[in-house]
Scaffold this active site. Structure first.
Site, PDB file in Angstrom:
ATOM      1  N   GLU A 107      44.527  40.751  35.143  1.00 31.56           N
ATOM      2  CA  GLU A 107      45.929  40.760  35.578  1.00 31.56           C
ATOM      3  C   GLU A 107      46.864  39.974  34.658  1.00 31.56           C
ATOM      4  O   GLU A 107      47.994  40.434  34.396  1.00 31.56           O
ATOM      5  CB  GLU A 107      46.028  40.237  37.018  1.00 31.56           C
ATOM      6  CG  GLU A 107      45.578  41.205  38.085  1.00 31.56           C
ATOM      7  CD  GLU A 107      44.082  41.176  38.366  1.00 31.56           C
ATOM      8  OE1 GLU A 107      43.642  41.794  39.341  1.00 31.56           O
ATOM      9  OE2 GLU A 107      43.351  40.523  37.575  1.00 31.56           O
ATOM     10  N   GLU A 139      37.702  42.441  42.707  1.00 30.08           N
ATOM     11  CA  GLU A 139      37.960  41.697  43.936  1.00 30.08           C
ATOM     12  C   GLU A 139      37.270  42.343  45.134  1.00 30.08           C
ATOM     13  O   GLU A 139      36.808  41.647  46.042  1.00 30.08           O
ATOM     14  CB  GLU A 139      39.462  41.590  44.166  1.00 30.08           C
ATOM     15  CG  GLU A 139      40.135  40.664  43.159  1.00 30.08           C
ATOM     16  CD  GLU A 139      41.636  40.598  43.302  1.00 30.08           C
ATOM     17  OE1 GLU A 139      42.191  39.491  43.344  1.00 30.08           O
ATOM     18  OE2 GLU A 139      42.276  41.672  43.372  1.00 30.08           O
TER      19      GLU A 139
END
Length: 258
Positions: free
Chosen positions: A131, A111
Site C-alpha cells: 500500500e 490481510e
C-alpha cells in the site's frame, strides 16, 4: 444464494469459499465485499458448518487486494463493518477458517490470509503489503496482525518497503503453516479434516481463548477463559460428555457440535 464474485460450496461440515474474479486477479470491489460479508454471516450462523477454506479462482492469484481501478474511478474505499472480504474485522467468529493461498496475495489479499487461523500456500505464492507504494496503508488489519504474527522489526521490514515475500520466506517468518508443493487445496483439506476430527465445541473454545489471550496478561487469560461464551458452551455440551465416553470405550467420538 447466488453470488456474482464469490463461489460457495459445502463438503460435509466444510465450507469452501472461492474468490471469483480471476480476470482481475480476484481483486475485490465494493459488491464483492458485501457478498463475502453475507457468505461469512451465513457460515457463522450455520450449525452444520464447522470450518471453512477461502481460496482464489484461477492459477495466478489468491487475491490482489482492493480494486484500485474502482477507486481510481471514484469508487472509494468503503468496506462493510466486518472488514475487508467481510472477514478482517469479524472478531466474533469462533469457527476456524483456513486460507489456501494459490498465488498472489497482495494488500487486502494478504490481510485476508492474516485474518485466517491457518495459512497454506502454494510454492509459487507471493505476499506483500504494498500500500505505501500507491500512497495508502494496510488498513484491513495487516499492520496489526503482521506485527503480532512475525514480530515488530520483521513486519516493519515488509510494511515500510512493500516488498514481496515468497511462500518459502513466509514459512520461515512464521505467517504460513505449510507450503504445498503440489495441490494447495488438497493440503488445506487435510488441515481441515484434522480440525473436523476434533469437537467443534472445543475448537471454538480454543480459538476464542487464544484470540482473547492476545490482549490480556497470562494470568488474566488463564483465569478469565472459564467465563468466555465458547468455553462455557463447550463445558456444558454433549460433546464434553461424548469425548471421554468414546475414549473409555475405545471408539471414535460422534461429535454433535452442541
Amino acid at each position: 444464494m447466488t453470488y456474482r464474485y464469490v463461489d460457495v460450496s459445502r463438503e460435509g461440515r466444510l465450507t469452501i469459499v472461492t474468490l471469483n474474479r480471476p480476470d482481475a486477479h480476484n481483486a475485490l470491489n465494493s459488491e464483492a465485499h458485501l457478498e463475502l460479508e453475507a457468505v461469512f454471516d451465513a457460515f457463522a450462523a450455520d450449525g452444520d458448518q464447522w470450518a471453512a477454506i477461502i481460496t482464489g479462482a484461477g492459477a495466478k492469484a489468491f487475491c490482489a487486494g482492493h480494486d484500485l481501478k474502482q477507486q481510481a474511478a471514484g469508487g472509494g474505499l468503503d468496506l462493510p463493518p466486518t472488514g475487508f472480504a467481510g472477514l478482517t474485522s469479524r472478531f466474533d467468529l469462533t469457527k476456524p477458517v483456513i486460507a489456501a493461498v494459490n498465488g498472489v496475495a497482495m494488500g487486502g489479499g494478504f490481510e485476508i490470509a492474516l485474518a485466517c487461523d491457518l495459512v497454506v500456500a502454494s510454492a509459487g505464492a507471493v505476499f506483500a503489503l504494498p500500500e505505501p507504494r500507491v500512497g495508502l496503508a494496510a488498513l484491513g488489519g495487516g499492520i496489526q496482525r503482521l506485527s503480532r504474527s512475525i514480530g515488530f522489526h520483521r513486519a516493519m521490514d515488509m510494511m515500510l518497503t512493500g516488498r514481496r515475500v515468497t511462500a518459502a520466506e513466509g514459512l520461515a517468518l512464521g505467517f504460513i503453516n505449510e507450503v504445498a508443493e503440489t495441490d494447495v487445496m488438497a493440503a488445506a483439506r487435510r488441515r481441515a479434516a484434522a480440525i473436523l476430527a476434533c469437537s467443534p465445541m472445543s475448537v471454538r473454545a480454543t480459538k476464542q481463548a487464544a484470540l482473547r489471550g492476545l490482549d490480556t496478561s497470562l494470568e488474566d487469560g488463564i483465569g478469565g477463559q472459564w467465563k468466555y461464551p465458547a468455553m462455557q458452551a463447550m463445558l456444558t455440551s454433549q460433546d464434553a460428555v461424548e469425548g471421554p465416553v468414546a475414549f473409555a470405550e475405545k471408539r471414535a467420538p460422534q461429535w454433535q457440535g452442541r
